[in-house]
Scaffold this active site. Structure first.
Site, PDB file in Angstrom:
ATOM      1  N   GLU A 103      75.725  92.231  64.347  1.00  0.00           N
ATOM      2  CA  GLU A 103      74.727  93.102  65.241  1.00  0.00           C
ATOM      3  C   GLU A 103      75.593  93.851  66.129  1.00  0.00           C
ATOM      4  OE1 GLU A 103      72.374  89.777  63.697  1.00  0.00           O
ATOM      5  OE2 GLU A 103      74.396  89.968  64.630  1.00  0.00           O
ATOM      6  N   SER A 104      76.897  93.490  66.218  1.00  0.00           N
ATOM      7  CA  SER A 104      78.096  94.320  66.983  1.00  0.00           C
ATOM      8  C   SER A 104      79.136  93.466  67.326  1.00  0.00           C
ATOM      9  CB  SER A 104      77.456  95.099  68.208  1.00  0.00           C
ATOM     10  OG  SER A 104      78.607  96.037  68.588  1.00  0.00           O
ATOM     11  N   SER A 134      92.139  85.848  75.052  1.00  0.00           N
ATOM     12  CA  SER A 134      91.087  87.012  74.566  1.00  0.00           C
ATOM     13  C   SER A 134      90.495  86.228  73.306  1.00  0.00           C
ATOM     14  CB  SER A 134      91.558  87.981  74.282  1.00  0.00           C
ATOM     15  OG  SER A 134      92.015  88.809  75.446  1.00  0.00           O
ATOM     16  N   CYS A 141      73.088  95.500  68.384  1.00  0.00           N
ATOM     17  CA  CYS A 141      72.221  96.910  67.877  1.00  0.00           C
ATOM     18  C   CYS A 141      71.359  96.093  66.943  1.00  0.00           C
ATOM     19  CB  CYS A 141      73.053  97.402  66.764  1.00  0.00           C
ATOM     20  SG  CYS A 141      74.579  98.338  67.453  1.00  0.00           S
ATOM     21  N   HIS A 197      87.567  88.010  77.883  1.00  0.00           N
ATOM     22  CA  HIS A 197      89.132  88.091  78.301  1.00  0.00           C
ATOM     23  C   HIS A 197      89.315  87.272  79.360  1.00  0.00           C
ATOM     24  CE1 HIS A 197      89.424  90.872  75.137  1.00  0.00           C
ATOM     25  NE2 HIS A 197      88.354  91.619  75.682  1.00  0.00           N
TER      26      HIS A 197
END
Length: 142
Positions: free
Chosen positions: A80-81, A73, A101, A86
């Site tokens: 921005e986020s 992972s 965002c 995974h």
């Protein structure tokens, strides 16, 4: 214990009342098993995906889970986020999640870069517009 870290402002932007949220996510099938086990390669791919998508990398973490049904992972926190991969190498399978965002970054560029580098036999991609509704306020929910 949680650690709070201050980061520079400007990563999450609003255009008037509209918060621009773009979410691209998908499943990659038939990916080379060696790539899916390679923690460093996957980390490098995510770092470069953030760059090509005009995202500002804050931190990146990787984990390797050994054994059958194990995998890797990779999660990148961007101003921005986030971007995440995974993997399930035994199945040649990976999931990719890119959420932004603000209007200045492009999650499609990040997703497409990851697909280009992992070279799946095929993939399924989804898009969700996670933007707010202009003029809609918390008080209107009640």
């Amino acid at each position: 214990m949680a650690v709070q870290q201050n980061v520079k402002k400007g990563g999450r932007e609003a255009g008037g009342d509209l918060i621009v949220g773009k979410h691209v996510y998908g499943n990659l099938y038939g990916v080379d098993e060696e790539k899916l086990w390679d923690e460093e390669l996957l980390k490098d791919i995510v770092v470069e995906a953030a760059r090509v998508a005009n995202m500002n990398l804050v931190d990146i973490k990787t984990w390797k889970f050994t054994g059958f049904h194990g995998g890797v992972s990779v999660i990148a926190l961007v101003l921005e986020s986030h971007i995440s991969i995974h993997t399930w190498p035994d199945y040649g399978y990976a999931t990719v999640d890119v959420y932004t965002c603000g209007a200045n970054s492009d999650p499609w560029k990040a997703f497409n870069y990851i697909v280009l580098k992992l070279k799946p036999r095929y993939y399924i991609v989804h898009y969700a517009d996670r933007s707010s509704i202009p003029g809609y306020t918390e008080s209107e929910k009640r």
